[in-house]
Design an enzyme around this catalytic site. Structure first.
Site, PDB file in Angstrom:
ATOM      1  N   HIS A 493      24.531  41.082  17.717  1.00 30.48           N
ATOM      2  CA  HIS A 493      25.105  40.453  16.521  1.00 30.48           C
ATOM      3  C   HIS A 493      24.273  40.668  15.255  1.00 30.48           C
ATOM      4  CE1 HIS A 493      26.924  37.228  19.446  1.00 30.48           C
ATOM      5  NE2 HIS A 493      27.500  38.402  19.562  1.00 30.48           N
TER       6      HIS A 493
HETATM    7  C1  LIG Z   1      27.993  46.112  22.753  1.00 28.56           C
HETATM    8  C2  LIG Z   1      28.465  45.129  21.708  1.00 28.56           C
HETATM    9  C3  LIG Z   1      29.041  43.935  22.124  1.00 28.56           C
HETATM   10  C4  LIG Z   1      29.475  43.012  21.159  1.00 28.56           C
HETATM   11  N1  LIG Z   1      30.176  41.908  21.566  1.00 28.56           N
HETATM   12  C5  LIG Z   1      30.743  41.114  20.647  1.00 28.56           C
HETATM   13  C6  LIG Z   1      31.626  40.075  21.034  1.00 28.56           C
HETATM   14  O1  LIG Z   1      31.912  39.878  22.213  1.00 28.56           O
HETATM   15  N2  LIG Z   1      32.173  39.303  20.051  1.00 28.56           N
HETATM   16  C7  LIG Z   1      31.887  39.500  18.727  1.00 28.56           C
HETATM   17  O2  LIG Z   1      32.392  38.747  17.900  1.00 28.56           O
HETATM   18  N3  LIG Z   1      31.059  40.485  18.346  1.00 28.56           N
HETATM   19  C8  LIG Z   1      30.514  41.312  19.257  1.00 28.56           C
HETATM   20  N4  LIG Z   1      29.754  42.366  18.856  1.00 28.56           N
HETATM   21  C9  LIG Z   1      29.459  42.508  17.423  1.00 28.56           C
HETATM   22  C10 LIG Z   1      30.647  43.023  16.611  1.00 28.56           C
HETATM   23  O3  LIG Z   1      31.357  43.999  17.319  1.00 28.56           O
HETATM   24  C11 LIG Z   1      30.093  43.578  15.295  1.00 28.56           C
HETATM   25  O4  LIG Z   1      29.442  42.525  14.606  1.00 28.56           O
HETATM   26  C12 LIG Z   1      31.184  44.139  14.383  1.00 28.56           C
HETATM   27  O5  LIG Z   1      31.962  45.090  15.048  1.00 28.56           O
HETATM   28  C13 LIG Z   1      30.524  44.770  13.165  1.00 28.56           C
HETATM   29  O6  LIG Z   1      31.528  45.235  12.311  1.00 28.56           O
HETATM   30  P1  LIG Z   1      31.182  46.070  11.011  1.00 28.56           P
HETATM   31  O7  LIG Z   1      32.440  46.256  10.292  1.00 28.56           O
HETATM   32  O8  LIG Z   1      30.041  45.443  10.319  1.00 28.56           O
HETATM   33  O9  LIG Z   1      30.604  47.465  11.549  1.00 28.56           O
HETATM   34  P2  LIG Z   1      31.086  48.456  12.684  1.00 28.56           P
HETATM   35  O10 LIG Z   1      32.242  47.918  13.432  1.00 28.56           O
HETATM   36  O11 LIG Z   1      29.867  48.813  13.455  1.00 28.56           O
HETATM   37  O12 LIG Z   1      31.618  49.714  11.873  1.00 28.56           O
HETATM   38  C14 LIG Z   1      30.832  50.597  11.154  1.00 28.56           C
HETATM   39  C15 LIG Z   1      31.555  51.944  11.153  1.00 28.56           C
HETATM   40  O13 LIG Z   1      30.976  52.780  10.164  1.00 28.56           O
HETATM   41  C16 LIG Z   1      30.808  54.082  10.687  1.00 28.56           C
HETATM   42  N5  LIG Z   1      29.709  54.697   9.952  1.00 28.56           N
HETATM   43  C17 LIG Z   1      28.432  54.271   9.904  1.00 28.56           C
HETATM   44  N6  LIG Z   1      27.716  55.050   9.090  1.00 28.56           N
HETATM   45  C18 LIG Z   1      28.553  55.988   8.597  1.00 28.56           C
HETATM   46  C19 LIG Z   1      28.381  57.078   7.697  1.00 28.56           C
HETATM   47  N7  LIG Z   1      27.208  57.353   7.123  1.00 28.56           N
HETATM   48  N8  LIG Z   1      29.463  57.863   7.433  1.00 28.56           N
HETATM   49  C20 LIG Z   1      30.675  57.592   8.000  1.00 28.56           C
HETATM   50  N9  LIG Z   1      30.874  56.569   8.853  1.00 28.56           N
HETATM   51  C21 LIG Z   1      29.826  55.771   9.139  1.00 28.56           C
HETATM   52  C22 LIG Z   1      30.501  53.830  12.158  1.00 28.56           C
HETATM   53  O14 LIG Z   1      30.693  54.970  12.949  1.00 28.56           O
HETATM   54  C23 LIG Z   1      31.429  52.687  12.485  1.00 28.56           C
HETATM   55  O15 LIG Z   1      32.681  53.121  12.896  1.00 28.56           O
HETATM   56  C24 LIG Z   1      29.291  43.292  19.778  1.00 28.56           C
HETATM   57  C25 LIG Z   1      28.718  44.502  19.378  1.00 28.56           C
HETATM   58  C26 LIG Z   1      28.322  45.422  20.326  1.00 28.56           C
HETATM   59  C27 LIG Z   1      27.723  46.740  19.870  1.00 28.56           C
END
Ligand SMILES: Cc1cc2nc3c(=O)[nH]c(=O)nc-3n(C[C@H](O)[C@H](O)[C@H](O)COP(=O)(O)OP(=O)(O)OC[C@H]3O[C@@H](n4cnc5c(N)ncnc54)[C@H](O)[C@@H]3O)c2cc1C
Length: 557
Positions: A493
């Site tokens: 997280h």
């Molecule tokens: C194994 C795991 C289990 C989890 N379990 C839970 C759960 O059960 N419940 C819950 O609420 N949360 C859970 N989480 C946390 C939750 O999934 C994350 O907090 C959330 O997905 C983050 O969203 P975000 O939009 O910040 O980033 P992300 O969903 O990580 O998206 C970022 C995106 O940007 C892309 N990207 C990054 N850098 C670049 C770049 N330079 N150029 C182009 N693209 C790029 C990446 O490839 C990715 O697709 C878990 C996370 C993981 C990894």
């Protein structure tokens, strides 16, 4: 005649399936236009919402750039999510060696998986749903209070298909009933909720992007890394990208760039683009666009202590029970059974103590060691079921919901392809030790209740060499501290590295605009200012809904 009819139906079904699953959506492009009104960087949990909502306006053009491609079928099965870690859909980060924790992990490093591809980490995560507690948001700035977010929470619960674990489950029942017997303040033990549909993962990729990805005004550019944000007189001019074949390009922007690259990559991208603490920029010879000292700071995460509970009765999920023909048949035919769930049965809180009941008793050594980075001795000491696929038990993941330790993301180099340095500084603040100790005791108290006693629930006490001089009992604070510093694991997280605030020390203002430049916003886990007492994914979806309304100047609907 019936033979022909069956063949025709089979062909029709096959072609429908093919079109549904394999047809390239109209929005996917290989060659982008030279300019777009909006560029969204990262198609993860937040990016899918933003790109989908912005492209509802047919008079604007939107480009969504994503470093990865599509996730495979494995991502659809909730219980198999851990198997995707370390594959090409995972950025597979590792933290720097930890000083205060992670002593039972190889090199004192935590594995930090992050999703890479359409859906991002939401396509790799364990699907647990929570909106935290109303009081969490009291520390958040104007516009982000619980009351402000409530309409979005309601909207998101429907869109994300939030559902509870199946009713009839033994362990869930024991867990929920335990609440009545506990004499603790603000205690709540609930059935866990998760986001799934017909037994399959339901992420923002499904709920938002798939609904938008045939729109003419939305372009999706996959397998493309955004290497830098380009500025002209402090106003965003476009992005520099690296395509899959290594060639470099520039794409211009007319209105705004919205960074949705996540807690690790968003600050990395800002720093490489010249926005961040001046010392860090100079160290890597990066021309300064804006000195913003807080970029990459304020990193926080929940640290989970896995506490194994042995059971006498056959009430948990074991590998043997999972591998039966009816279990597999029910999943593939009807989308039901354990394979259709994430195995998380209960979610509990008492003040700042948090508990997740993971009902899978079997601990497959090869897989779990690979994903956790545990050393063999640590792993075997923690899990008595490591070599017995019939062992009955479950794992409590115990956590301090409001940790005070803060870490950072800094650069290894000015090349976007080099992973940044991740230091979560788990357990650096002594208050986190006491908070985690209280959470462990909360877990123990739930076991001393009627149904758990009937099931013969008994906590397993790991025998770590480093803790042998202490009384082998979780109720001993020194022993608990010893265990948490050896075996505490990321809960996945991480948030906070570009926090929202009205103060000067913030990275983004209340409307998510990066301070000191124009045409640049952030909406992802990096803007979360302080910990959420639960899991973050659904909160981020709600925040991204609100962010879309802010960008489009709409009110909530
Ligand atoms: C194994 C795991 C289990 C989890 N379990 C839970 C759960 O059960 N419940 C819950 O609420 N949360 C859970 N989480 C946390 C939750 O999934 C994350 O907090 C959330 O997905 C983050 O969203 P975000 O939009 O910040 O980033 P992300 O969903 O990580 O998206 C970022 C995106 O940007 C892309 N990207 C990054 N850098 C670049 C770049 N330079 N150029 C182009 N693209 C790029 C990446 O490839 C990715 O697709 C878990 C996370 C993981 C990894």
């Amino acid at each position: 005649m019936w033979g022909h009819v069956s063949i025709s139906i089979a062909i029709l079904l096959a072609s429908l399936l093919y079109h549904y699953y394999f047809r390239e959506p109209a929005s996917v492009v290989v060659y982008p236009e030279t300019h777009y009104d909006y560029i969204v960087v990262g198609a993860g949990t937040s990016g899918c919402v933003i790109a989908s909502r912005l492209s509802e306006m047919s008079n604007v053009t939107v480009l969504l750039v994503e470093a990865g491609g599509y996730f495979g079928w494995l991502s659809t099965m909730p219980l198999l999510a851990p198997m995707m870690q370390g594959t090409e859909v995972d950025w597979a980060y590792q933290t720097e060696p930890q000083v205060f924790s992670s002593r039972g992990l190889h090199g004192y490093r935590q594995n930090w998986p992050r999703g890479k591809g359409l859906g991002g980490s939401g396509q790799l995560n364990y699907l647990v749903h929570s909106f935290g507690r109303p009081e969490d948001y009291k520390r958040w700035p104007k516009g982000w209070s619980h009351a402000d977010l409530l309409p979005y929470f309601q909207k998101v619960s429907n869109i994300m298909n939030v559902i509870p674990m199946p009713e009839e489950e033994y362990l869930t029942k024991a867990f929920v009933l335990a609440e009545e017997s506990l004499k603790l303040d603000n205690v709540s033990l609930r059935k866990a909720m998760y986001t799934a549909k017909n037994g399959a993962r339901w992420s923002t990729h499904h709920a938002y992007l798939r609904k938008a990805w045939n729109r003419k005004n939305l372009h999706i550019l996959m397998n493309t890394l955004v290497a830098k944000i380009l500025f002209k007189n402090s106003k965003t001019d476009g992005i520099k990208v690296i395509y899959k074949n290594g060639s470099v390009g520039k794409i211009g922007v007319r209105k705004e760039i919205i960074l949705c690259a996540g807690t690790i990559n968003t600050p990395q991208l800002l720093l490489i683009s010249g926005i961040g603490p001046i010392g860090e920029l100079k160290k890597h010879k990066i021309p300064v666009v804006r000195d913003l000292p807080e970029v990459g700071r304020n990193l926080f995460d929940h640290l989970n202590v896995p506490v194994y509970v042995n059971l006498r009765e056959r009430v948990s999920i074991t590998l043997v029970k999972l591998q039966t023909v009816p279990e597999v048949f029910n999943y593939f035919a009807f989308g039901t059974g354990w394979l259709a769930t994430n195995g998380v049965m209960g979610f509990g809180r008492a003040n700042n103590s948090g508990l997740l009941l993971f009902g899978v008793a079997s601990t497959e050594e090869k897989l779990l060691k690979a994903i956790s980075n545990f050393e063999t001795e640590t792993f075997r000491s923690l899990f008595p079921s490591y070599n017995d696929s019939m062992h009955e038990g479950f794992i409590y993941l115990v956590t301090c919901l409001q940790p005070k330790s803060r870490g950072s993301i800094t650069l290894r180099s000015s090349d976007i392809r080099d992973p940044p340095k991740i230091n979560p500084a788990y357990l650096q603040d002594p208050d986190d030790v006491m908070c985690t100790y209280r959470a462990i005791n909360f877990a123990l108290e739930t076991l001393d209740t009627r149904l758990f006693r009937e099931y013969g629930a008994k906590v397993h006490v790991p025998d770590f060499e480093e803790c042998r001089h202490l009384r082998q009992d979780y109720r001993d604070v020194d022993y608990s501290e010893c265990v948490m510093r050896i075996a505490g694991l990321t809960s996945y997280h991480p948030c906070g590295t570009c926090k929202i605030s009205a103060d000067d020390d913030a990275v983004v203002d209340e409307e998510l605009r990066v301070k000191g430049v124009s045409g640049l916003r952030i909406m992802d886990a990096s803007v979360v200012p302080s910990p959420i007492s639960g899991t973050p994914n659904s909160v981020l979806v709600a925040m991204a809904e609100r962010a879309s309304d802010i960008i489009l100047n709409r009110s909530s609907n």
